[in-house]
Design a protein around this motif. Structure first.
Motif, PDB file in Angstrom:
ATOM      1  N   SER A 226       0.813  -1.217   0.000  1.00 43.64           N
ATOM      2  CA  SER A 226       0.000   0.000   0.000  1.00 43.64           C
ATOM      3  C   SER A 226       0.848   1.269   0.000  1.00 43.64           C
ATOM      4  O   SER A 226       0.454   2.289  -0.584  1.00 43.64           O
ATOM      5  N   ALA A 227       1.997   1.241   0.661  1.00 47.21           N
ATOM      6  CA  ALA A 227       2.870   2.420   0.662  1.00 47.21           C
ATOM      7  C   ALA A 227       3.311   2.763  -0.755  1.00 47.21           C
ATOM      8  O   ALA A 227       3.491   3.951  -1.088  1.00 47.21           O
ATOM      9  N   ASP A 228       3.449   1.750  -1.613  1.00 46.25           N
ATOM     10  CA  ASP A 228       3.829   2.001  -3.004  1.00 46.25           C
ATOM     11  C   ASP A 228       2.704   2.675  -3.771  1.00 46.25           C
ATOM     12  O   ASP A 228       2.957   3.468  -4.677  1.00 46.25           O
ATOM     13  N   TRP A 229       1.452   2.353  -3.425  1.00 48.02           N
ATOM     14  CA  TRP A 229       0.329   3.011  -4.095  1.00 48.02           C
ATOM     15  C   TRP A 229       0.386   4.519  -3.832  1.00 48.02           C
ATOM     16  O   TRP A 229       0.252   5.324  -4.764  1.00 48.02           O
ATOM     17  N   ALA A 230       0.556   4.869  -2.563  1.00 47.78           N
ATOM     18  CA  ALA A 230       0.578   6.285  -2.196  1.00 47.78           C
ATOM     19  C   ALA A 230       1.762   6.992  -2.838  1.00 47.78           C
ATOM     20  O   ALA A 230       1.641   8.123  -3.324  1.00 47.78           O
ATOM     21  N   ALA A 231       2.929   6.331  -2.859  1.00 47.96           N
ATOM     22  CA  ALA A 231       4.111   6.949  -3.461  1.00 47.96           C
ATOM     23  C   ALA A 231       3.931   7.128  -4.959  1.00 47.96           C
ATOM     24  O   ALA A 231       4.314   8.165  -5.527  1.00 47.96           O
ATOM     25  N   PHE A 232       3.340   6.129  -5.621  1.00 48.39           N
ATOM     26  CA  PHE A 232       3.101   6.226  -7.057  1.00 48.39           C
ATOM     27  C   PHE A 232       2.135   7.367  -7.358  1.00 48.39           C
ATOM     28  O   PHE A 232       2.352   8.157  -8.294  1.00 48.39           O
ATOM     29  N   ALA A 233       1.060   7.463  -6.567  1.00 47.40           N
ATOM     30  CA  ALA A 233       0.098   8.548  -6.784  1.00 47.40           C
ATOM     31  C   ALA A 233       0.776   9.904  -6.651  1.00 47.40           C
ATOM     32  O   ALA A 233       0.619  10.782  -7.511  1.00 47.40           O
ATOM     33  N   ALA A 234       1.553  10.091  -5.599  1.00 52.12           N
ATOM     34  CA  ALA A 234       2.214  11.378  -5.378  1.00 52.12           C
ATOM     35  C   ALA A 234       3.207  11.694  -6.484  1.00 52.12           C
ATOM     36  O   ALA A 234       3.303  12.841  -6.941  1.00 52.12           O
ATOM     37  N   ALA A 235       3.961  10.680  -6.948  1.00 50.47           N
ATOM     38  CA  ALA A 235       4.967  10.909  -7.989  1.00 50.47           C
ATOM     39  C   ALA A 235       4.338  11.252  -9.327  1.00 50.47           C
ATOM     40  O   ALA A 235       5.007  11.835 -10.196  1.00 50.47           O
ATOM     41  N   ARG A 253      -7.708  -3.244   6.232  1.00 49.08           N
ATOM     42  CA  ARG A 253      -6.920  -4.093   7.122  1.00 49.08           C
ATOM     43  C   ARG A 253      -5.489  -4.263   6.611  1.00 49.08           C
ATOM     44  O   ARG A 253      -4.761  -5.150   7.060  1.00 49.08           O
ATOM     45  N   ARG A 254      -5.084  -3.412   5.686  1.00 52.87           N
ATOM     46  CA  ARG A 254      -3.752  -3.538   5.111  1.00 52.87           C
ATOM     47  C   ARG A 254      -2.731  -2.804   5.973  1.00 52.87           C
ATOM     48  O   ARG A 254      -3.008  -1.712   6.491  1.00 52.87           O
ATOM     49  N   PRO A 255      -1.535  -3.356   6.106  1.00 49.74           N
ATOM     50  CA  PRO A 255      -0.490  -2.642   6.862  1.00 49.74           C
ATOM     51  C   PRO A 255      -0.037  -1.388   6.111  1.00 49.74           C
ATOM     52  O   PRO A 255       0.181  -1.430   4.899  1.00 49.74           O
ATOM     53  N   LEU A 256       0.055  -0.305   6.838  1.00 51.64           N
ATOM     54  CA  LEU A 256       0.539   0.950   6.259  1.00 51.64           C
ATOM     55  C   LEU A 256       1.117   1.783   7.393  1.00 51.64           C
ATOM     56  O   LEU A 256       0.377   2.326   8.215  1.00 51.64           O
ATOM     57  N   PRO A 257       2.458   1.858   7.486  1.00 57.69           N
ATOM     58  CA  PRO A 257       3.080   2.579   8.602  1.00 57.69           C
ATOM     59  C   PRO A 257       2.618   4.035   8.655  1.00 57.69           C
ATOM     60  O   PRO A 257       2.283   4.635   7.630  1.00 57.69           O
ATOM     61  N   PRO A 258       2.569   4.617   9.852  1.00 55.47           N
ATOM     62  CA  PRO A 258       2.075   5.992   9.986  1.00 55.47           C
ATOM     63  C   PRO A 258       2.754   6.981   9.060  1.00 55.47           C
ATOM     64  O   PRO A 258       2.104   7.906   8.553  1.00 55.47           O
TER      65      PRO A 258
END
Length: 402
Positions: A226-235, A253-258
């Motif tokens: 999921s962290a990659d989704w957010a990074a891809f969107a921002a990039a 319920r997916r892991p996503l660090p703060p």
């Protein structure tokens, strides 16, 4: 022709939920047709070619065709490059006794014939826009941030959905089909025809949670963390929100660090059917204390469902009526959510809150302090960041703003 047969087991699903079945495409191929047959359970369907992603229909279809000029909705038309392709099977629900399946792939030297496309519905008359207070150069736009078409599991075409949005008085609509961007090329013509802004989007969909990515970012690989989704969107100039975080088996319920959590949360969703239930508010406070941006979406699929387009309505204070203006407003956190376009609304303008059409409700501040709203347009000083809301005297949430 290539045929894959077998039986998926519960152990297969637990080991790896997405399976890739290879097939070879010879030079000169002009179209590919894939057919899936199975008994029991739920198996999602997709496709990947040598050059990358070619489409996804999830559990909405059991067959698709891809050609250079046309493809089944959910899939990307284009050159059929020779080489090894893969049918994607998502083992979404596999019962303990397993699921027998058969996949048949047919290649052809003849291009796929596009079916006849019905004419778009007439452009609708739209209700007058609501007059809401805004600073010079800005305007509150009424919209819906979650909707689906025939490009995933919706029943309306893009044109039909756009006309429905305009008829309901929405200024913008995010079209967020599941795990695909095949609808994006259809948006400009439909938007111009209906007179509504259509924001490109996609609902990144997995067994353990869904997220919307807004903007013309290109396809988001839902297989990645999921962290990659957010990074891809921002990039790529987009934004990501967490969808319906407490919605049954679609809950987040997916892991996503703060440090990787996006501030945007679809807190108001039709699954929040009793808004006296405080869990969505508590979840949002824990997700990103003091910084979450509240969003709402109808998750609209079909006019026959209980979900209505624009219920709830997400208002954005935008500097332009186009998709870029909507994205800039979202990125700045200039949002408000109401039950529908004409319902009471709580607006934030710099250091001031304005309750409109909310006489008899209660303003609740982030620290829990409360004040009665008396009058049609009532102004209060804002207390800094955090989720503000209007409630009824029975603690039912009436409106939200960040």
């Amino acid at each position: 022709m290539t045929v894959h047969r077998g039986r998926w087991t519960l152990e297969d699903r637990l080991e790896r939920g997405l399976r890739e079945l290879p097939f070879d495409v010879p030079p000169g191929t002009a179209s590919i047709t894939v057919e899936l047959a199975f008994e029991g359970g739920v198996i999602d369907l997709g496709c990947h070619g040598p050059a990358g992603f070619r489409g996804w229909s999830g559990g909405a279809r059991r067959a698709y065709t891809i050609g250079p000029g046309w493809a089944t909705p959910g899939y990307l038309p284009g050159e059929i490059e020779p080489g090894t392709w893969h049918v994607w099977l998502g083992l979404h629900r596999i019962p303990p006794d397993g699921v027998p399946y058969e996949v048949t792939v047919t290649t052809s030297a003849s291009p796929a014939r596009a079916p006849d496309v019905p004419a778009p519905p007439p452009a609708p008359d739209r209700p007058p826009r609501r007059d809401l207070p805004a600073p010079a150069g800005l305007r509150w736009l009424a919209g819906d941030l979650h909707s689906h078409t025939v490009h995933s599991d919706g029943t309306l075409t893009v044109h039909e959905l756009a006309c429905l949005a305009a008829s309901r008085g929405l200024d913008y609509l995010a079209v967020t089909d599941h795990n695909t961007v095949s609808h994006h090329p259809r948006l400009p013509d439909a938007a111009a025809h209906a007179g509504v802004t259509l924001l490109p989007g996609q609902e990144v969909t997995t067994d353990l949670g869904h997220a919307n990515v807004f903007g013309d970012t290109g396809w988001v690989d839902f297989r990645r963390p999921s962290a990659d989704w957010a990074a891809f969107a921002a990039a790529n100039g987009g934004l990501m929100s967490i969808n319906h975080p407490l919605s049954g088996d679609c809950a987040w319920r997916r892991p996503l660090p703060p440090e990787h959590r996006p501030p945007f949360v679809e807190i108001w969703h039709p699954s929040w059917w009793d808004r006296r239930w405080g869990a969505p508010l508590s979840w949002t406070d824990l997700w990103l204390p003091g910084g979450a941006v509240p969003l709402g979406g109808s998750d609209f699929h079909d006019p026959g469902q209980f979900k209505n387009l624009g219920e709830p309505t997400t208002w954005v204070l935008a500097d332009a009526d186009d998709g870029d203006g909507v994205l800039r407003a979202l990125a700045a956190g200039r949002t408000s959510v109401s039950a529908d376009r004409d319902a009471p609304v709580l607006l934030r303008l710099d250091d001031e809150l304005i309750a409109v059409g909310a006489d008899g409700t209660v303003l609740v501040r982030p620290d829990g302090r409360r004040a009665a709203v008396r009058g049609d347009r009532v102004r209060f000083p804002a207390d800094g960041p955090g989720l503000h809301r209007l409630e009824s005297h029975e603690n039912e949430v009436i409106a939200l703003c960040g």
